[in-house]
Enzyme design. Structure first.
Site, mmCIF file in Angstrom:
data_model
loop_
_atom_site.group_PDB
_atom_site.id
_atom_site.type_symbol
_atom_site.label_atom_id
_atom_site.label_comp_id
_atom_site.label_asym_id
_atom_site.label_seq_id
_atom_site.Cartn_x
_atom_site.Cartn_y
_atom_site.Cartn_z
ATOM 1 N N CYS A 31 19.458 -2.361 -79.813
ATOM 2 C CA CYS A 31 20.687 -3.174 -79.737
ATOM 3 C C CYS A 31 21.197 -3.051 -78.309
ATOM 4 C CB CYS A 31 21.743 -2.652 -80.709
ATOM 5 S SG CYS A 31 21.187 -2.497 -82.410
ATOM 6 N N GLY A 90 22.887 -3.993 -71.627
ATOM 7 C CA GLY A 90 22.003 -2.952 -71.114
ATOM 8 C C GLY A 90 22.645 -1.700 -70.539
ATOM 9 N N GLY A 91 23.904 -1.424 -70.888
ATOM 10 C CA GLY A 91 24.536 -0.202 -70.374
ATOM 11 C C GLY A 91 23.635 1.018 -70.553
ATOM 12 N N LYS A 92 23.144 1.215 -71.778
ATOM 13 C CA LYS A 92 22.322 2.412 -72.033
ATOM 14 C C LYS A 92 20.870 2.185 -71.634
ATOM 15 C CE LYS A 92 25.569 3.775 -75.517
ATOM 16 N NZ LYS A 92 26.280 2.452 -75.563
ATOM 17 N N ASP A 98 17.826 -7.643 -78.266
ATOM 18 C CA ASP A 98 19.112 -8.058 -78.831
ATOM 19 C C ASP A 98 18.863 -9.351 -79.597
ATOM 20 O OD1 ASP A 98 22.083 -8.706 -79.155
ATOM 21 O OD2 ASP A 98 22.186 -6.878 -77.958
ATOM 22 N N ASP A 138 21.906 1.507 -81.054
ATOM 23 C CA ASP A 138 23.320 1.581 -80.637
ATOM 24 C C ASP A 138 24.012 0.428 -81.355
ATOM 25 O OD1 ASP A 138 25.621 2.214 -79.224
ATOM 26 O OD2 ASP A 138 25.050 1.040 -77.467
ATOM 27 N N CYS A 186 30.135 3.321 -81.198
ATOM 28 C CA CYS A 186 31.352 3.663 -80.427
ATOM 29 C C CYS A 186 32.547 3.628 -81.374
ATOM 30 C CB CYS A 186 31.521 2.743 -79.224
ATOM 31 S SG CYS A 186 31.570 0.989 -79.624
HETATM 32 C C1 SAM Z 1 27.338 -1.696 -79.380
HETATM 33 S S1 SAM Z 1 26.632 -3.135 -78.775
HETATM 34 C C2 SAM Z 1 25.418 -2.554 -77.671
HETATM 35 C C3 SAM Z 1 25.909 -1.996 -76.378
HETATM 36 C C4 SAM Z 1 24.796 -1.629 -75.443
HETATM 37 N N1 SAM Z 1 23.804 -0.800 -76.081
HETATM 38 C C5 SAM Z 1 25.329 -0.912 -74.214
HETATM 39 O O1 SAM Z 1 25.158 0.277 -74.073
HETATM 40 O O2 SAM Z 1 25.919 -1.593 -73.375
HETATM 41 C C6 SAM Z 1 25.675 -3.659 -80.132
HETATM 42 C C7 SAM Z 1 24.710 -4.786 -79.837
HETATM 43 O O3 SAM Z 1 23.946 -4.998 -81.013
HETATM 44 C C8 SAM Z 1 23.621 -6.360 -81.096
HETATM 45 N N2 SAM Z 1 23.272 -6.692 -82.485
HETATM 46 C C9 SAM Z 1 24.022 -7.223 -83.441
HETATM 47 N N3 SAM Z 1 23.331 -7.353 -84.589
HETATM 48 C C10 SAM Z 1 22.085 -6.919 -84.326
HETATM 49 C C11 SAM Z 1 20.898 -6.837 -85.076
HETATM 50 N N4 SAM Z 1 20.868 -7.222 -86.355
HETATM 51 N N5 SAM Z 1 19.813 -6.333 -84.483
HETATM 52 C C12 SAM Z 1 19.834 -5.937 -83.192
HETATM 53 N N6 SAM Z 1 20.954 -5.995 -82.416
HETATM 54 C C13 SAM Z 1 22.054 -6.484 -82.991
HETATM 55 C C14 SAM Z 1 24.852 -7.062 -80.589
HETATM 56 O O4 SAM Z 1 24.512 -8.353 -80.113
HETATM 57 C C15 SAM Z 1 25.330 -6.114 -79.484
HETATM 58 O O5 SAM Z 1 24.873 -6.551 -78.232
#
Ligand code: SAM
Length: 439
Positions: A245, A249-251, A269, A321, A374
């Site tokens: 997820c 791309g922060g992580k 994503d 994440d 988070c």
């Molecule tokens: C918490 S954010 C991720 C933040 C990111 N990892 C960072 O560190 O900046 C969760 C992400 O999961 C994605 N997401 C939502 N549903 C999803 C799914 N079913 N499978 C994969 N990713 C999903 C969202 O689009 C979102 O970008």
């Protein structure tokens, strides 16, 4: 504040009230469309955030100082009332100036009226009004800290403070020490963070994205709590890491840097936002000098596309994440509390579990699945992991202390999982736990 800046601030508040876009994005849009200087931008941002953080308290206090001649505050008048009330409480607007704009309110009595919220007898109502939370969310926080309402209040209060500006030194291009020196030369006072080894807090309030050190890829903006997640992922040298997820791309970038630009980080994503976010991720990876990062869109449901399916059973680490309620990052998105619903909190654990189910098969035997959010709710953290373990043979919990050593694991959590929060660690609120694949 100059009239132009105030008009922009009120315009952002009106849009934040009626649209689902984050206030931070609304602000960026407004700033792009105007010619405000850095100082005015800062004033607008701080003024808007001050209102969004205290919205309910401001409304509550305004009701108490409304005289018989006061007109109802709705629509843009409500934004103006909140803006003036916030200014009066902060001492940046005099009661006389507020009265000249909005008559019928005892503006001089407003600070005492706001302070009276601390005397509300009912614990839930007191928390909801003093920290400006919806009733359901105040009740939820109290339930999370059952038996310790003080902890719920400390967390809610910490979530209403201005968040520090934290960046991560990019190990591929520099070191934390060298970046501190470079920032000083750029006129930015900065200091090393206490928990994250590559973290730096910018004390001078600057537009970090305008610094030459940023353009050169020496750092990324990333909260200290988020940086700790990548540390717990602990990618092995030259390993294959999946960031399921990835968002923008922060992580992912952090994991790529921890791998020293070797090995492979594959970021996924889902639509509808994936292409925009992943393009941003690729841009950031180029700036960071990372060549070990790939970004791929995957459909929300159904079979994984071939590029992802090729990784089945191959990844040393898979980080999920997951999308979550985001309660741990309310400092940065104060308006989110009014958009989030109880129904979201009921729905999210199902989605989080399904993401774990979908990406767990990518983990190699002996590899690790890392679940992160988070947020601070048990239902989205511990309960999601327990349910996954109960239905998934071949995965066992792995304590953070086994990975980081006991002192470090206790500094950032309970020894088993990463658990940080603004009231206990000064970071955004994050949870992460590691599961090892045994068969
Ligand atoms: C918490 S954010 C991720 C933040 C990111 N990892 C960072 O560190 O900046 C969760 C992400 O999961 C994605 N997401 C939502 N549903 C999803 C799914 N079913 N499978 C994969 N990713 C999903 C969202 O689009 C979102 O970008």
């Amino acid at each position: 504040m100059a009239d132009a800046a105030r008009e922009i601030a009120l315009g952002i508040l009106a849009r934040a009230r009626t649209e689902r876009t984050h206030a931070s994005d609304l602000m960026q849009q407004a700033f792009r469309a105007t010619r405000l200087g850095p100082r005015q931008r800062r004033d607008v941002a701080e003024g808007v955030y001050a209102v969004l953080r205290a919205q309910r308290l401001l409304d509550w206090a305004l009701m108490r100082v409304a005289g018989p001649g006061a007109r109802a505050l709705d629509g843009t008048r409500r934004d103006l009332g909140r803006w003036l009330a916030s200014g009066v409480l902060a001492g940046t607007v005099t009661p006389a100036a507020a009265r000249a704009e909005l008559a019928g309110y005892d503006w001089a009595g407003l600070p005492a009226a706001a302070a009276a919220a601390g005397e509300i007898a009912d614990v839930r109502e007191r928390l909801a009004v003093t920290e400006s939370l919806p009733d359901w969310l105040a009740a939820r926080l109290l339930a999370e800290f059952a038996g310790d309402p003080g902890a719920a209040a400390r967390l809610a209060h910490a979530l209403n403070q201005r968040a520090p500006m934290i960046v991560r030194a990019n190990r591929v291009k520099t070191t934390r020490e060298a970046l501190l020196t470079r920032l000083a030369a750029e006129g930015v006072e900065a200091r090393a963070t206490s928990l994250a080894p590559d973290g730096i807090e910018l004390m001078t309030r600057v537009n970090a994205f305008g610094l030459a050190s940023f353009t050169a890829g020496d750092f990324e903006v990333q909260d200290e709590g988020s940086q700790l997640v990548a540390e717990l992922v602990a990618p092995p040298p030259r390993g294959v890491v999946v960031d399921a997820c990835a968002g923008a791309g922060g992580k992912t970038l952090h994991l790529g840097a921890l791998l020293g630009n070797k090995g492979r980080v594959v970021a996924f994503d889902v639509p509808p936002q994936a292409e925009r976010k992943l393009e941003e991720l690729r841009r950031r990876a180029r700036r960071a000098g990372l060549s070990n990062v790939e970004a791929l869109e995957v459909p929300v449901n159904g079979a994984l596309p071939p590029a992802a399916a090729r990784l089945l059973g191959k990844a040393d680490r898979v980080l999920c994440d997951a999308p979550c309620s985001g309660l741990g990052v309310l400092r940065r998105n104060p308006e989110a509390r009014w958009r989030l619903t109880e129904a979201d909190l009921e729905r999210l654990p199902g989605l989080q579990g399904s993401i774990l189910d979908r990406f767990a098969p990518l983990v190699a035997v002996g590899g690790r699945l890392i679940y992160a959010t988070c947020t601070i709710t048990r239902s989205e953290n511990d309960d999601v992991v327990a349910a996954f373990l109960a239905r998934t043979p071949g995965f066992v919990p792995m304590a953070a202390k086994e990975i980081l050593g006991t002192p470090r694991a206790l500094a950032i959590g309970d020894g088993q999982s990463l658990r940080v929060a603004p009231h206990t660690h000064g970071t955004d609120g994050f949870f992460a736990t590691v599961l090892r694949r045994t068969s």
